[in-house]
Motif scaffolding. Structure first.
Motif, PDB file in Angstrom:
ATOM      1  N   THR A   1      -8.413   1.998   5.231  1.00 56.29           N
ATOM      2  CA  THR A   1      -9.740   2.063   4.595  1.00 56.29           C
ATOM      3  C   THR A   1     -10.137   0.711   4.026  1.00 56.29           C
TER       4      THR A   1
ATOM      5  N   HIS B   1      -4.783   4.374   3.086  1.00 56.23           N
ATOM      6  CA  HIS B   1      -5.389   3.527   2.058  1.00 56.23           C
ATOM      7  C   HIS B   1      -5.562   2.104   2.583  1.00 56.23           C
TER       8      HIS B   1
ATOM      9  N   TYR C   1       0.834  -1.203   0.000  1.00 54.49           N
ATOM     10  CA  TYR C   1       0.000   0.000   0.000  1.00 54.49           C
ATOM     11  C   TYR C   1       0.871   1.256   0.000  1.00 54.49           C
TER      12      TYR C   1
END
Length: 295
Positions: free
Chosen positions: A278, A275, A270
């Protein structure tokens, strides 16, 4: 009867937070005539939820085991009928799931018995015989023959058992229906093998996101065929499958390995912690830091 058999292999393992499984391989006697069988066992105790579990059990014949390599025979001495290392086997596999793992698959209202079973709201225990279609056999063969170890083994076992769970739930809804493919090209075994290979490539690159174009090149199949074939064979899109496996692996790294959110985010490729957080919450309903608190 099992106590009287010659045991070739006896595995008893757990994938943290996912499945407990056993694989027992026995020497097959020439006089035995055994049909391949599968069974789903739903165990429910109204006043004792801690004892709830769902079990998939399979008995498979026709495989050849190599005593020396302690795995499926690769017929390295195919021209030698006298090879003393290879032996016909009867393989017995069991996969046991707890409610804490299965409830993640139930979204919204429970519309059928599969939903009730996965949510453990079906009020009585039962067993159901399962037909062994080609897709189920493929998943079982992969479990018997894989060469992954350590972390990759956990990823692979988790993915294969999810596939077995999918096919078992489908059998419960659809009965013993004949296996057919909507995508005509899947009638070709070579194309089915390419789709299966694509799934393995995704699992091998769990921390290195691949584009569908790159994946299609790796397995030498048209992008459109890859997307349609994957959805039909495995019941999910390539993206949803990949995300699900990444998040299951993230749970393992956070909860069982004790890695930090930053470390897991980096390992899974990531670009930022936000991100990753989430995506993790969308899949599990928890923020990564909340899982660490529960641990």
């Amino acid at each position: 009867m099992e106590n009287e058999l010659e045991t070739l292999q006896d595995l008893d393992r757990s994938v943290p937070g996912s499945v407990h499984y056993t694989i027992k391989r026995y020497k097959k006697q020439a006089q035995w005539n055994i049909d391949d069988t599968g069974m789903l066992v739903y165990h429910y105790e109204k006043n004792n939820p801690a004892e709830h579990y769902l079990e998939l059990k399979f008995c498979i014949t026709g495989n050849v085991y190599c005593r020396q390599k302690q795995t499926e025979c690769d017929f390295c001495k195919l021209n030698s009928k006298s090879c003393i290392e290879k032996v016909d086997s009867v393989d017995v596999l069991s996969f046991s799931f707890k409610p804490s793992y299965l409830t993640q698959f139930v979204k919204g209202k429970q519309r059928n018995i599969s939903d009730e079973v996965l949510a453990f709201t079906h009020p009585t225990s039962f067993s159901k015989m399962l037909p062994l279609c080609g897709k189920t056999r493929m998943a079982i063969e992969a479990l018997l023959n894989h060469t992954y170890t350590d972390t990759l083994q956990n990823i692979f076992i988790n993915a294969q058992t999810q596939i077995l769970l999918l096919y078992s739930m489908d059998c419960m809804l659809g009965g013993d229906k004949e296996e057919t493919f909507v995508c005509k090209f899947l009638a070709n075994e070579a194309d089915r093998d390419k789709i299966t290979k694509a799934r393995e490539v995704l699992l091998q690159h769990i921390g290195e996101p691949l584009t569908i174009k790159a994946l299609s090149r790796k397995v030498a199949i048209n992008e459109c065929y890859l997307k349609k074939g994957f959805k039909e064979m495995f019941g999910t899109t390539i993206f949803d499958f990949y995300q699900s496996q990444r998040m299951e692996h993230a749970k393992y790294l956070l909860y069982d390995k004790g890695l930090s959110v930053t470390e897991v985010s980096m390992l899974l490729g990531y670009s930022s912690i936000s991100h990753f957080s989430t995506a993790f919450k969308k899949h599990t309903g928890l923020k990564p830091c909340e899982l660490l608190v529960h641990a």
